[in-house]
Motif scaffolding. Structure first.
Motif, mmCIF file in Angstrom:
data_model
loop_
_atom_site.group_PDB
_atom_site.id
_atom_site.type_symbol
_atom_site.label_atom_id
_atom_site.label_comp_id
_atom_site.label_asym_id
_atom_site.label_seq_id
_atom_site.Cartn_x
_atom_site.Cartn_y
_atom_site.Cartn_z
ATOM 1 N N MET B 319 0.842 -1.196 0.000
ATOM 2 C CA MET B 319 0.000 0.000 0.000
ATOM 3 C C MET B 319 0.882 1.253 0.000
ATOM 4 N N GLU B 320 1.942 1.222 0.796
ATOM 5 C CA GLU B 320 2.823 2.387 0.867
ATOM 6 C C GLU B 320 3.496 2.637 -0.484
ATOM 7 N N PHE B 321 3.788 1.558 -1.192
ATOM 8 C CA PHE B 321 4.400 1.737 -2.510
ATOM 9 C C PHE B 321 3.402 2.419 -3.460
ATOM 10 N N ASN B 322 2.130 2.028 -3.363
ATOM 11 C CA ASN B 322 1.113 2.707 -4.180
ATOM 12 C C ASN B 322 1.032 4.188 -3.853
ATOM 13 N N LEU B 323 1.078 4.480 -2.560
ATOM 14 C CA LEU B 323 1.040 5.883 -2.144
ATOM 15 C C LEU B 323 2.242 6.633 -2.691
ATOM 16 N N TYR B 324 3.388 5.975 -2.661
ATOM 17 C CA TYR B 324 4.612 6.602 -3.162
ATOM 18 C C TYR B 324 4.437 6.970 -4.627
ATOM 19 N N ARG B 325 3.856 6.055 -5.399
ATOM 20 C CA ARG B 325 3.696 6.360 -6.829
ATOM 21 C C ARG B 325 2.696 7.492 -7.044
ATOM 22 N N LEU B 326 1.794 7.641 -6.083
ATOM 23 C CA LEU B 326 0.810 8.705 -6.174
ATOM 24 C C LEU B 326 1.425 10.065 -5.834
ATOM 25 N N TYR B 327 2.192 10.096 -4.741
ATOM 26 C CA TYR B 327 2.710 11.379 -4.251
ATOM 27 C C TYR B 327 4.124 11.678 -4.711
ATOM 28 N N ASN B 328 4.868 10.625 -5.116
ATOM 29 C CA ASN B 328 6.242 10.820 -5.542
ATOM 30 C C ASN B 328 7.133 11.477 -4.507
ATOM 31 N N ASN B 329 6.798 11.243 -3.261
ATOM 32 C CA ASN B 329 7.647 11.751 -2.192
ATOM 33 C C ASN B 329 8.572 10.626 -1.754
ATOM 34 N N LYS B 330 9.360 10.885 -0.724
ATOM 35 C CA LYS B 330 10.279 9.827 -0.308
ATOM 36 C C LYS B 330 9.527 8.604 0.226
ATOM 37 N N TRP B 331 10.129 7.476 0.009
ATOM 38 C CA TRP B 331 9.460 6.202 0.333
ATOM 39 C C TRP B 331 10.429 5.252 0.999
ATOM 40 N N SER B 332 10.037 4.738 2.161
ATOM 41 C CA SER B 332 10.823 3.681 2.777
ATOM 42 C C SER B 332 9.994 2.431 2.898
ATOM 43 N N ASN B 333 10.690 1.315 2.838
ATOM 44 C CA ASN B 333 10.039 0.015 2.921
ATOM 45 C C ASN B 333 10.932 -0.868 3.765
ATOM 46 N N HIS B 334 10.306 -1.762 4.522
ATOM 47 C CA HIS B 334 11.136 -2.651 5.329
ATOM 48 C C HIS B 334 10.398 -3.976 5.499
ATOM 49 N N ASP B 335 10.755 -4.955 4.666
ATOM 50 C CA ASP B 335 10.151 -6.282 4.794
ATOM 51 C C ASP B 335 10.837 -7.022 5.930
ATOM 52 N N VAL B 336 10.056 -7.777 6.674
ATOM 53 C CA VAL B 336 10.626 -8.575 7.755
ATOM 54 C C VAL B 336 10.452 -10.050 7.416
ATOM 55 N N GLU B 337 11.558 -10.718 7.293
ATOM 56 C CA GLU B 337 11.607 -12.122 6.887
ATOM 57 C C GLU B 337 10.620 -13.002 7.634
ATOM 58 N N LEU B 338 9.926 -13.855 6.900
ATOM 59 C CA LEU B 338 9.008 -14.868 7.422
ATOM 60 C C LEU B 338 7.835 -14.309 8.219
ATOM 61 N N GLU B 339 7.691 -12.994 8.246
ATOM 62 C CA GLU B 339 6.676 -12.445 9.148
ATOM 63 C C GLU B 339 5.774 -11.380 8.535
ATOM 64 N N THR B 340 6.367 -10.307 8.067
ATOM 65 C CA THR B 340 5.519 -9.190 7.674
ATOM 66 C C THR B 340 6.315 -8.178 6.851
ATOM 67 N N GLY B 341 5.776 -6.981 6.715
ATOM 68 C CA GLY B 341 6.485 -5.949 5.966
ATOM 69 C C GLY B 341 6.234 -4.611 6.617
ATOM 70 N N SER B 342 6.640 -3.537 5.953
ATOM 71 C CA SER B 342 6.250 -2.207 6.410
ATOM 72 C C SER B 342 6.684 -1.168 5.401
ATOM 73 N N GLY B 343 6.012 -0.032 5.470
ATOM 74 C CA GLY B 343 6.362 1.052 4.565
ATOM 75 C C GLY B 343 6.072 2.383 5.231
ATOM 76 N N ILE B 344 6.755 3.414 4.749
ATOM 77 C CA ILE B 344 6.578 4.754 5.313
ATOM 78 C C ILE B 344 6.647 5.785 4.193
ATOM 79 N N ILE B 345 5.692 6.701 4.133
ATOM 80 C CA ILE B 345 5.895 7.904 3.320
ATOM 81 C C ILE B 345 5.237 9.109 3.990
ATOM 82 N N PRO B 346 5.836 10.274 3.845
ATOM 83 C CA PRO B 346 5.204 11.481 4.364
ATOM 84 C C PRO B 346 4.056 11.904 3.435
#
Ligand code: SF4
Ligand SMILES: [Zn+2]
Lengths: 259, 567, 430
Positions: B319-346
């Motif tokens: 979802m955060e990656f979609n937002l990134y493509r929408l806003y084109n602002n900085k984007w961070s992502n952090h997948d966690v092995e065998l468990e989950t993921g995460s993303g951040i954008i302002p």
């Protein structure tokens, strides 16, 4: 109103002074005794650091002129948020001079340290010597640099001149260091002599390098050349930066050396 | 023994059915007591609104992703700086402030208990380290299971008990509080740069669907007898038309628990979108609320959006990656092995933007259309919809239709055609606000029994006194006083100690972390399961011995809830 | 006795599978570790007692005296600088931040000498990354750019990339492609499927060219970019796009060469662009075992990962101004406390000269170049061997390093706490 500030000798002369209080507004609104600056982690009276001579009166910031005498290269943040009036710096000045400035004039007779005019939106800065890095840039992590105003450097500028610039004008009569106009979005940069790696990742705006532009990126497209009568010179025209999704920047360069 | 007497308090305590009475509150040795001795310290509440300490049932304030939001945002840091005070450290940050800023600002709003919305088990120590500094609130961590391989394998084998065993083992190992599921299956797919489009789409390799993951985790949660229900962030967050997915998820939810909901759905605003694309984007809050009103087994929080700058952060990587493509602002992502993921954008939510205006309306509509306030909690998914310091404004919006109308007049002019808000004239009262900001949360989290979220005898002495006098104020008209009043308590009291007065806080509030330890028989103890151990050692990048969070990371007075399970 | 699953507190890999043999309270054997780990666990040299400088001589002393002296130096400093932190436990880093807040100093960690530029880049464009296990289980393309893992992080390839087992790869070693980008051949480039040799200082242009090619703008790219042929660039771009999961790791060859943080920004933006085609991640090869921990701890406490100036009581962050090397270079600080690092060995001469002019406190189990300048050095227990404590792996995974043998030293946390208490007392006396 005229305020003359002369820096006094200090026991530890390298400890930076943070003096965002040196603006026309503070002298207009405050008693001199109430104005303070910071020396390292101590708040001190302005008069402890400077000899202050005040003469005349003023109704508005416009009528205030501040003159800084002596070597102020460890004095930071002079003219921060300046709106009007004039600051004349007779020698060198420390970092962050004229940050967030929106009006008025700062004249520097010596050299200015880095972050001159950071995030300014208006007004004018003239530096007769050299300036350090990040002249006319933004803040870490912020998307935009200066949005307006004019900065003129009579000698050379350091690296990252006009980083993320989003408006206004920067003129360097000498050369700039590495990567002027990086991430540039709007505004104009003119460098009379040389520059290295100009305008990386630029999305918009205009940059002139009238001397030699070293290492123009392979992701700039040459679209032609023109004779520029303002600068009396044949200039190659580039469009870029094609590494970026938006690449509406224009780079005009004299002699070039493409990497 | 410390004793405190709060006199003359205008008390609303929904869990004990107190709906606004002038009374005294006695606190003895941290707990609410029947009476105290004459030597007790006395606070005169002067008839001001006095509530149990606030409880936030979904916020992001501690852990890897939050800290990365800070790390990447010096521009946000400088937007909220403050000097050290006699009993406070210096602070920075607005939407993702430092730990100290978070804990001070929450206590200024009267909050004494918070649940961190997403903790990746592998990175749990980080969350607990930050809990240590969040010393003015008791803390709990939702633990992420959306892409847990062992869970998905057990679901694929249709082995409910094994699902429960894995969940139980992990919760105890990482000292988590509840089962969080963020875009179930989607975070695993994001490991390949993909997502799941609906709850029936099969997940690569594992061959199961999000719907199955949800269903099994709900049942496993009840088998483990956990205080809180499954805490779900639905699939398809933020996509036009996602309300269908949300509705179906609601429809499928069984009713398995008579003390609390069976499913907690978080930031439902982001999941109540109609239309097919941004062009015809509209509110479907009416359908979602309609369903909610028929499903007592579900509780939600609003996920209210407020205008201005903020930072979005979630375990929902795609979802955060979609937002990134929408806003084109900085984007961070952090997948966690065998468990989950995460993303951040302002992001910046603008009143002038139609989509943002509709989002703002949807959150309010959900709250106003949900008949039972116990089913809809006030939250912004801090800081995703807005930083929590905006809660007082949301309270005012819910209490005053006049305020809503005035705000509505300032947003994008086409919003009216796409939302229901202008037709809603409900105005909430203090009781309903008290429910939506503490009582419902405590009930939903299942922590009333341990003495949180209410002022009954034996409960923790967590109290917030607001400078609001019920008789002197008409919330509908004086909404600005409501905002002011809820922004800064006269007193915030936690465990019988005043931790904040007019926003002046203490350095240390001796907080507690609340976590669960399901009692599981040796037969189902995953530590003894050769298959589990083998896979762990082979595919995790840390050894199993170094995975569980040590006692050293628990604050002294942490509360471990041990549960009797069916395993 | 053998202790298993011991965490190696040497480099950012934080390998947690070491077996340590202990006989008579001493470490006699290390299994699973690389040569760097062996040297750390079997090292014998260390400072045994606190020392203080008196005139030209160095004298041994007791903890109390040394702590007293350290507090004395710091309490009246106008601009104290606190530097290091990458080789100590998170608990000590947190105490250090509190000490700096109390004194209105500047605190910086060794990132400013290594991956500081990476952090600046991340602050501009973000960081699409993942934990190392994600790479190990999925990645079929590994890129090492400006780093030589076989020497700097010897087990990185065997634990997390090229030689590691991967859940989604049948024969991980053969299915994974390896690209190495560097200015010279290295041990790591020798084992690569594709080696891209770039002229020094040419990384930025190559990254820009790759971004343009990935976006379909290859027409404008000249036949050679910084010594790399266009055909190789195209081949590499295709390899990236065709990978199911690509993972780019970069090291100091990219962060500390010309254009510094702009290189990293460009690499991140290349990763963003590739993420539109397939799964791609990027990660920094963090050097010291707990340098990332220093960034994390500083961030949650102050809001910034390094280079934080508390002179005004409000945190201010501006690398290039508030970084330790710049502060020393401009002679801004009037006292220096160094914790678990060796700035004298890694900073320019002018910075080191200033160290000679001001009082320096060092907290470190070992003597190093910085010790020549110290007025007080306080030895501490070695975290991960003689003391336990929190550390963050280069990918952000927090681990608890273990105490495996007893020693008669205070921990960094204890020493810093005692200095803090001493200063509080002194301030209260005034
Ligand atoms: S690679 Fe690094 S962490 Fe691993 S054993 Fe070697 S030095 Fe230690
Ligand atoms: Zn959330």
């Amino acid at each position: 109103m005229k305020i003359e500030l002369s820096i006094k000798p200090r026991e530890k002369p390298f400890i930076p002074i943070e003096a965002e209080s040196i603006t026309p507004a503070s002298f207009l609104e405050k008693m001199t005794e109430d104005i303070t600056v910071w020396s390292g982690n101590r708040e001190k009276k302005l008069t402890e650091i400077f000899d202050v001579k005040k003469s005349g009166n003023a109704d508005s910031q416009k009528d205030v002129e501040i003159i800084l005498n002596g070597d102020c290269s460890a004095v930071k943040r002079v003219g921060e948020y300046m709106k009007d009036g004039k600051i004349s710096i007779m020698g060198n000045i420390g970092m962050h001079c004229g940050n967030f400035m929106s009006g008025g004039l700062i004249e520097i007779n010596g050299d200015s340290d880095s972050w001159l005019g950071r995030e300014m939106t208006g007004g004018e800065i003239i530096c007769k010597g050299n300036t350090g890095d990040y002249c006319g840039s933004g803040y870490r992590g912020e998307k935009t640099g200066i949005k307006g105003g004019k900065i003129t450097i009579m000698k050379d500028a350091g690296d990252y001149l006009g980083e993320s610039m989003a408006g206004g004008e920067i003129i360097v009569n000498g050369s700039s260091g590495n990567m002027p106009g990086s991430e540039m979005q709007k505004g104009t940069i003119t460098i009379y002599k040389d520059a290295v790696l100009p305008c990386p990742n630029m999305r918009g705006g205009i940059c002139y390098v009238l001397g030699e532009a070293k290492e123009i990126l392979p992701t700039f497209k040459q679209t032609g050349s023109i004779y520029n009568s303002d600068h009396k010179r044949e200039l190659n025209i580039y469009e870029g930066d094609y590494a970026n999704r938006s690449h509406k920047g224009k780079l005009f360069a004299g002699k070039t050396n493409k990497k | 023994m410390s004793e405190l007497l709060i006199k003359n308090a205008y008390v609303i305590d929904p869990i004990n059915d107190i709906k606004g009475e002038i009374m005294d509150i006695a606190i003895k040795d941290r707990m609410i007591a029947d009476s105290v001795s004459d030597s007790a310290e006395v606070i005169d509440a002067k008839g001001c609104l006095t509530l149990p300490g606030g409880v936030d049932s979904h916020t992001h304030i501690c852990g890897t992703k939050v800290n990365f939001g800070r790390y990447m945002s010096p521009e946000d840091m400088r937007a909220g700086r403050g000097r050290a005070q006699p009993h406070m450290y210096p602070v920075s940050g607005y939407s993702v402030p430092t730990v100290y800023a978070n804990t001070y600002r929450y206590s200024a709003l009267g909050y004494t208990t918070v649940l961190e919305g997403a903790m990746a088990p592998l990175e749990a120590r980080h969350t607990h380290e930050e809990f240590f500094c969040t010393s003015l609130q008791d803390t709990m961590a939702n633990t992420l299971f959306d892409g847990n391989w062992s869970v998905m394998e057990a679901v694929s084998d249709k082995d409910l008990k094994r699902v429960a065993a894995v969940v139980g083992w992990t919760l105890a190992a990482v000292k988590g509080f509840a089962v969080k599921v963020t875009n179930p299956g989607g975070t695993e797919m994001w490991g390949w740069g993909k997502d799941v489009g609906c709850i029936h789409q099969k997940i690569d390799h594992f061959g199961i669907t999000p719907a199955e993951i949800i269903e099994y985790l709900i049942r496993a949660n009840e088998l483990l007898n956990l205080p809180h229900s499954v805490h779900l962030h639905c699939n398809n967050l933020g996509k036009p038309g996602n309300y269908k997915c949300t509705l179906e998820t609601m429809q499928r939810t069984p009713n398995l628990n008579d003390k609390r909901q069976t499913l907690y759905m978080t930031h439902v605003q982001f999941h109540s979108y109609g239309g097919t694309k941004w062009g015809d984007f509209c509110s479907k809050a009416d359908d979602i609320a309609w369903m909610l009103n028929r499903k007592p087994q579900i509780a939600i929080d609003m996920g209210q959006v407020m205008f201005g700058k903020t930072t979005t952060m979630t375990a929902d990587g795609p979802m955060e990656f979609n937002l990134y493509r929408l806003y084109n602002n900085k984007w961070s992502n952090h997948d966690v092995e065998l468990e989950t993921g995460s993303g951040i954008i302002p992001v910046f939510y603008s009143r002038k933007n139609l989509v943002n205006s509709v989002m703002w309306s949807i959150g309010l509509e959900l709250a106003l259309m949900t008949k039972n306030p116990w089913q809809c909690m006030l939250a912004t998914d801090n800081p995703n919809g807005a930083p929590f310091v905006k809660y007082p404004e949301i309270i005012a919006l819910l209490m005053s239709s006049r305020y809503r109308d005035e705000e509505f007049a300032k947003i994008h002019p086409d919003t009216g055609k796409r939302v229901h808000l202008p037709s809603l004239d409900r105005e909430m009262d203090f009781y309903e606000i008290a429910v939506m900001t503490r009582a419902a949360q405590a009930k939903a989290l299942g922590i009333t029994d341990i003495g949180k979220g209410h002022l009954g005898e034996g409960a923790y002495g967590d109290v917030a006194i607001y400078p609001i006098k019920n008789n002197d104020i008409d919330p509908s008209r004086d909404y600005s006083k409501i905002i002011e009043g809820f922004s800064l308590t006269d007193y915030t009291i936690k465990s019988g100690r005043v931790i904040s007065r007019h926003g002046n806080c203490l350095l240390n509030g001796n907080n507690r972390t609340i976590w669960v330890k399901p009692k599981i028989s040796e037969e189902y103890n995953m530590s003894n399961d050769p298959e589990f151990v083998k896979k762990f050692e082979r595919y995790y990048s840390v050894s199993m011995e170094n995975y569980p969070v040590e006692e050293e990371y628990m604050n002294k007075r942490n509360i471990c809830i041990e549960t009797e399970t069916g395993l | 006795m053998i202790k298993k699953n011991v965490i190696c507190s040497f480099c950012g890999c934080l390998c947690d599978d070491l077996s340590i043999t202990i006989e008579d309270g001493k470490i006699t054997g290390v299994d699973n570790g690389c040569a760097l780990a062996n040297a750390k666990f079997l090292g014998k040299e260390r400072l045994l007692k606190p020392v203080i400088r008196e005139g030209d001589s160095i004298k041994e002393t007791e903890y109390n005296t040394a702590i007293e002296k350290a507090a004395d130096i710091l309490k009246d400093a106008e601009r104290p600088l606190f530097f290091g932190w990458s080789g100590t436990q998170g608990e000590a880093q947190a105490k250090g931040v509190h000490l700096c807040m109390l004194l209105g100093g500047v605190i910086d960690n060794t990132s400013s000498l290594c991956h500081g530029p990476s952090i600046l880049a991340i602050q501009e464009v973000g960081h699409p990354g993942c934990t190392l296990g994600q790479v190990k289980n999925r990645a079929d393309l590994i890129i090492y750019w400006g780093c030589n893992p076989l020497e700097g992080h010897p087990r990185h390839m065997s634990r997390y990339t090229t030689y590691a087992d991967g859940f989604f790869l049948k024969n991980a070693f053969r299915e994974r492609k390896l690209i190495v980008v560097d200015v010279r051949k290295t041990m790591s480039s020798d084992v690569a499927d594709e080696f891209i040799q770039i002229e020094p200082g040419g990384d930025y242009a190559v990254l820009s060219a790759l971004r343009a090619i990935v976006r379909g703008e290859e027409k404008i790219i000249p036949e050679s970019v910084s010594g790399v042929s266009k055909s190789q660039l195209k081949r590499v771009a295709d390899m990236c796009k065709e990978a199911r999961f690509g993972a780019l790791f970069f090291g100091l060859g990219l962060t500390m060469s010309k254009n510094k943080y702009k290189n990293i920004r460009n690499a991140v933006e290349l990763t963003d662009e590739l993420s539109r085609h397939t799964k791609f991640t990027i990660s920094a090869m963090r050097g010291h075992w707990n340098v990332y921990g220093a960034n994390e701890v500083f961030t949650w406490m102050t809001g910034y990962p390094y280079a934080i100036d508390f002179a005004r009581g409000i945190p201010f962050y501006n690398p290039g101004e508030t970084t330790a090397a710049e502060i020393l270079y401009r002679k801004e600080c009037d006292a220096l406390m160094v914790v678990s690092s060796d700035p004298a060995a890694h900073m320019p001469k002018k910075c080191v000269e200033h160290m000679a002019d001001i009082p320096v406190i060092q907290i470190d189990p070992h003597k190093n170049c910085t010790s020549f300048f110290t007025d007080v050095q306080i030895p501490v227990a070695i975290t991960g061997i003689e003391a336990s404590g929190t550390a963050y792996r280069m990918d952000g995974v927090p681990l608890r390093t273990k105490k495996i043998i007893d020693a008669d030293f205070l921990t960094d946390t204890e020493v810093i706490s005692r200095i803090y208490e001493r200063i509080l007392e002194a301030k209260a006396d005034v």
